[in-house]
Design a protein around this motif. Structure first.
Motif, PDB file in Angstrom:
ATOM      1  N   ILE A 145       0.313  -0.657  -0.302  1.00  0.00           N
ATOM      2  CA  ILE A 145       0.041   0.399  -0.267  1.00  0.00           C
ATOM      3  C   ILE A 145       0.856   0.800  -0.148  1.00  0.00           C
ATOM      4  O   ILE A 145       1.618   1.336   0.922  1.00  0.00           O
ATOM      5  CB  ILE A 145      -0.870  -0.003   1.474  1.00  0.00           C
ATOM      6  CG1 ILE A 145      -1.794  -0.667   1.273  1.00  0.00           C
ATOM      7  CG2 ILE A 145      -1.572   0.847   1.549  1.00  0.00           C
ATOM      8  CD1 ILE A 145      -2.574  -0.982   2.530  1.00  0.00           C
ATOM      9  N   PRO A 146       0.792   1.975  -1.075  1.00  0.00           N
ATOM     10  CA  PRO A 146       1.601   2.822  -1.002  1.00  0.00           C
ATOM     11  C   PRO A 146       1.274   4.280   0.024  1.00  0.00           C
ATOM     12  O   PRO A 146       2.669   4.784   0.555  1.00  0.00           O
ATOM     13  CB  PRO A 146       1.399   3.935  -2.956  1.00  0.00           C
ATOM     14  CG  PRO A 146       0.064   3.280  -3.104  1.00  0.00           C
ATOM     15  CD  PRO A 146      -0.206   1.850  -2.077  1.00  0.00           C
ATOM     16  N   ASN A 147       0.395   4.886   0.063  1.00  0.00           N
ATOM     17  CA  ASN A 147       0.092   6.306   0.940  1.00  0.00           C
ATOM     18  C   ASN A 147       0.266   5.320   2.523  1.00  0.00           C
ATOM     19  O   ASN A 147      -0.248   4.234   3.182  1.00  0.00           O
ATOM     20  CB  ASN A 147      -1.492   6.577   1.498  1.00  0.00           C
ATOM     21  CG  ASN A 147      -1.422   7.358   2.596  1.00  0.00           C
ATOM     22  OD1 ASN A 147      -2.447   6.970   3.137  1.00  0.00           O
ATOM     23  ND2 ASN A 147      -1.128   8.126   2.033  1.00  0.00           N
ATOM     24  N   PRO A 148       1.511   5.727   3.577  1.00  0.00           N
ATOM     25  CA  PRO A 148       1.972   5.621   4.534  1.00  0.00           C
ATOM     26  C   PRO A 148       0.601   5.469   5.327  1.00  0.00           C
ATOM     27  O   PRO A 148       0.442   4.363   6.239  1.00  0.00           O
ATOM     28  CB  PRO A 148       3.247   6.639   5.649  1.00  0.00           C
ATOM     29  CG  PRO A 148       3.605   7.084   3.745  1.00  0.00           C
ATOM     30  CD  PRO A 148       1.590   7.091   2.905  1.00  0.00           C
ATOM     31  N   ALA A 149      -0.131   6.580   5.716  1.00  0.00           N
ATOM     32  CA  ALA A 149      -1.104   6.425   6.913  1.00  0.00           C
ATOM     33  C   ALA A 149      -2.053   4.911   6.689  1.00  0.00           C
ATOM     34  O   ALA A 149      -2.610   4.251   7.238  1.00  0.00           O
ATOM     35  CB  ALA A 149      -1.983   7.404   6.942  1.00  0.00           C
TER      36      ALA A 149
END
Length: 279
Positions: A216-220
């Protein structure tokens, strides 16, 4: 002694907060003042976790639980209640500390631990999930994540940590959740931000399994997925869909707390609950 533990937490960058909260409904947590152990009761059932330690280790009260000193050579421990979970954090103060901690896990009759990713689910005789032990983690005094894993011998959970090259102190923990249901809680502004990222990735057509959250690219959003999968290995797409459906059909208020059940089954939408569930 509590100052020593607090310094270890701060050095490792360990925070008691998270971008969203996993909680166990209908459960009560009791922390022992005599030994590093805690129990979670849900209805008439009780689950417990305790760290093997000398019986004469001293303890001190902390706002988040209780700290214990000298539970093993150069090792302290903190037992705390966090968002419906019982957590024992072992603090290895030097390379003289053992790199293996043994935790006795007590479960109601007929229930057992089964592997789930890097952690475990607690299941009853019908196979229904009643709780979980999150994937293990360990960090050194620079905040670097260290290789760590669980072994299971009967109902004894063993956490092994590779401290080669680590800067001490090192902190590591297992976290036990147990109850009649596992819930995901988040503030309205968090729900809004997560949904925007889900839509940017292709909406509910973006499918990811618990074994592939690292992609998943988005850290959050990645942290949220790992938090959910740490509680139970479930269909993340159903969770994403419930979040998107809630966002599309509800007037989201930033300061309101929203909740959905994810175990034993994923709810279709999030509902507004008291703010204490998100605090």
């Amino acid at each position: 002694m509590t100052d020593r533990v607090d310094r270890a937490f701060a050095a490792a960058g360990v925070d008691s907060t998270s971008p969203a909260k996993i909680s166990v409904g209908d459960s009560k947590i009791s922390i022992s003042s005599e030994s590093p152990s805690a129990s979670i009761s849900a209805g008439k059932k009780v689950a417990s976790i305790s760290l093997a330690a000398p019986s004469k280790s001293s303890s001190a009260y902390r706002d988040t639980g209780r700290a214990f000193s000298r539970v093993a050579p150069d090792t302290d421990a903190v037992v705390r209640s966090e968002n419906g979970s019982a957590q024992i954090v072992s603090v290895m103060q030097s390379d003289a500390a053992p790199t293996q901690q043994r935790y006795a896990v007590g479960l109601p009759a007929g229930e057992k631990l089964v592997p789930s990713g890097s952690g475990f689910k607690i299941v009853d005789l019908s196979g229904k999930a009643t709780g979980s032990i999150e994937a293990p983690w360990a960090k050194d005094a620079t905040g670097k994540s260290l290789p760590t894993r669980y072994l299971l011998e009967g109902n004894t959970l063993i956490q092994e940590t590779d401290t080669a090259g680590a800067v001490f102190p090192v902190v590591a923990d297992p976290k036990l959740t147990y109850g009649l249901g596992v819930y995901l809680n988040m503030w309205g502004y968090e729900l809004r931000a997560y949904v925007i990222e889900i839509i940017a990735l292709g909406g509910i057509g973006f499918v990811v399994a618990c074994t592939a959250t690292g992609y998943i690219p988005n850290p959050a959003l990645k942290i949220l997925a790992q938090l959910i999968c740490g509680a139970a290995s479930i269909n993340l797409t159903k969770v994403w869909k419930a979040m998107v459906d809630t966002y599309n059909t509800t007037s989201i208020k930033n300061g309101s707390c929203y909740q959905m059940k994810i175990v034993p089954s994923v709810a279709s939408k999030l509902v507004t609950v008291g703010s204490s569930n998100c605090s």
